[in-house]
Design a protein around this motif. Structure first.
Motif, mmCIF file in Angstrom:
data_model
loop_
_atom_site.group_PDB
_atom_site.id
_atom_site.type_symbol
_atom_site.label_atom_id
_atom_site.label_comp_id
_atom_site.label_asym_id
_atom_site.label_seq_id
_atom_site.Cartn_x
_atom_site.Cartn_y
_atom_site.Cartn_z
ATOM 1 N N LEU A 293 0.864 -1.182 0.000
ATOM 2 C CA LEU A 293 0.000 0.000 0.000
ATOM 3 C C LEU A 293 0.899 1.229 0.000
ATOM 4 N N ILE A 294 0.820 2.034 -1.067
ATOM 5 C CA ILE A 294 1.827 3.081 -1.305
ATOM 6 C C ILE A 294 1.162 4.457 -1.357
ATOM 7 N N PRO A 295 1.354 5.276 -0.325
ATOM 8 C CA PRO A 295 0.795 6.636 -0.352
ATOM 9 C C PRO A 295 1.606 7.545 -1.266
ATOM 10 N N HIS A 296 0.936 8.536 -1.865
ATOM 11 C CA HIS A 296 1.642 9.478 -2.731
ATOM 12 C C HIS A 296 1.350 10.927 -2.377
ATOM 13 N N VAL A 297 0.357 11.160 -1.533
ATOM 14 C CA VAL A 297 0.082 12.492 -0.987
ATOM 15 C C VAL A 297 -0.165 12.325 0.510
ATOM 16 N N VAL A 298 0.467 13.167 1.327
ATOM 17 C CA VAL A 298 0.361 13.009 2.782
ATOM 18 C C VAL A 298 -0.033 14.328 3.453
ATOM 19 N N ASP A 326 5.881 7.131 4.485
ATOM 20 C CA ASP A 326 6.107 8.325 3.666
ATOM 21 C C ASP A 326 7.596 8.520 3.400
ATOM 22 N N MET A 327 7.917 8.931 2.185
ATOM 23 C CA MET A 327 9.313 9.168 1.793
ATOM 24 C C MET A 327 9.310 10.002 0.515
ATOM 25 N N SER A 328 10.472 10.290 -0.030
ATOM 26 C CA SER A 328 10.570 11.146 -1.214
ATOM 27 C C SER A 328 9.967 10.476 -2.441
#
Length: 408
Positions: A293-298, A326-328
């Motif tokens: 599961l990969i977030p792209h906006v936090v 979360d990361m770059s």
């Protein structure tokens, strides 16, 4: 696959401002800014610019603190950009009262933009003065800076997709035009129907150059009367984002991105989450793969981790579903690049997958997802599921089967 032009026909041997960057908590915005700054740097070298005496591009950002947390902070240290914060009038009570009163009395709508961009423009002037012996102040006409017309690049390619942003976008564009800048709209997507708005169309015609990132927008702009001489079709700069190497104990996994924004645009309540849950169950029951599961906006008000955490809680006992922290943008692209398949709601999460040659299914809501898929595959049908049309709870499963069956 439709051929996308790769030419950058801008003169970059001049001062540059990138404006309307929303902040790197949206890693799509980060990816655009990162790739654009590196592109400017490489093209300046190609164009024979005097790099030692060339003003560094100024990025006027909604949130510099976010930018320095991720990759733009490193680019700033490397001398590829100067980061400058927008002012937020809603966070300054006295300024809000004064400017609102002035605007009410005089009708001067531009006053809010003068406040908003004051620190960014000051950073631009300071960078200009660092490289030019003919000093100028913030009120001077900067159109002859370094003997060359400065360039302002509207960097938020998504922005014109959102009707609620258009009036401020017009004012922001006008702010830089009045200060002697050439202006470029970079990597844009625009809903064709929105071009019926006369004020929006006039604003677009005032750009010196427009780079559309997909052909639906490009053709709509042509049909609306935008001159072909100032219009170019070019892929989203985030396709060129570097991929960082990452390590993961799970070697075989499918990637999933889901956003609150997409859920909010569904017509059938609950259908999006139901689709994702059924899809994950299908993968767990019918394959030996894990699910990332990969977030792209936090952002606090629009955080992918909220719906993704709901999915994680539903399947955590399987020990095969995990939530990426979360990361770059380049780190996230590293994880996405290792997926065997990717389902994405955020446009730039899917661009990370496309550019890594990962089979991808998009849950889209606007022209940008349809247009990009059309240019890649000849049609968006079966590659992009518009969330507004989602009614079948097994649409994701069926879309996955179709894409995998048609993947070479």
């Amino acid at each position: 696959m439709k051929k996308i032009k790769e030419r950058i026909r801008m003169n970059l041997n001049r001062p540059i401002v990138l404006y309307y960057h929303a902040g790197s908590g949206n890693h799509g915005c980060e990816a655009i800014a990162n790739s654009t700054l590196k592109l400017i740097h490489s093209k300046r070298i190609e164009q024979g610019c005097d790099m030692e005496n060339m003003p560094i591009p100024v990025v006027i950002s909604n949130n510099v603190e976010e930018d320095r947390k991720y990759s733009l902070g490193e680019l700033e240290k490397q001398g590829l950009c100067v980061l400058a914060n927008e002012r937020h009038i809603d966070q300054d009570f006295f300024a809000h009262v004064i400017y609102y009163g002035w605007r009410k009395i005089t009708g001067d709508k531009q006053s809010f933009m003068r406040y908003r961009f004051r620190d960014g423009y000051r950073a631009y002037v300071q960078e200009h003065n660092r490289c030019d012996i003919q000093k100028r102040d913030e009120k001077a006409d900067m159109s002859i800076a370094v003997n060359n017309t400065p360039l302002a690049i509207s960097i938020g390619g998504d922005n014109y997709c959102y009707p609620e942003m258009v009036s401020d976008l017009i004012l922001a564009h006008d702010y830089f035009r009045k200060r002697g800048f050439d202006t470029v709209l970079w990597g844009c997507s625009i809903e064709p129907d929105s071009l019926k708005d006369a004020a929006l169309l006039k604003d677009l015609m005032n750009f010196d150059r427009i780079y559309a990132r997909e052909s639906i927008t490009y053709n709509a702009l042509l049909n609306a009367g935008i001159s072909a001489d100032k219009l170019e079709l070019r892929k989203d700069p985030a396709f060129e984002l570097e991929t960082n190497d990452v390590s993961l104990s799970n070697s075989k996994y499918i990637g999933i991105n889901l956003s609150p924004m997409v859920i909010a645009k569904e017509k059938t309540q609950g259908i999006t989450m139901e689709n994702y849950k059924r899809f994950i169950k299908y993968i767990l029951d019918n394959t030996d793969q894990s699910v990332a599961l990969i977030p792209h906006v936090v952002w606090a008000n629009n955080d992918d981790r909220k719906p993704l955490s709901e999915l994680f809680e539903a399947f955590k006992d399987s020990k095969r579903v995990f939530l990426i922290e979360d990361m770059s943008a380049s780190d996230l692209k590293g994880y996405i690049s290792k997926c065997s398949f990717f389902v994405g709601a955020r446009t730039h999460s899917t661009i990370a997958a496309y550019s890594s040659k990962v089979p991808t299914l998009v849950i889209g809501y606007s022209v940008k997802s349809r247009g990009i898929a059309t240019d890649l595959f000849g049609s968006y049908e079966n590659y992009c599921l518009p969330v507004q049309e989602l009614s079948d709870p097994d649409a994701l499963i069926n879309g996955y089967k179709w894409v995998m069956w048609h993947t070479n």
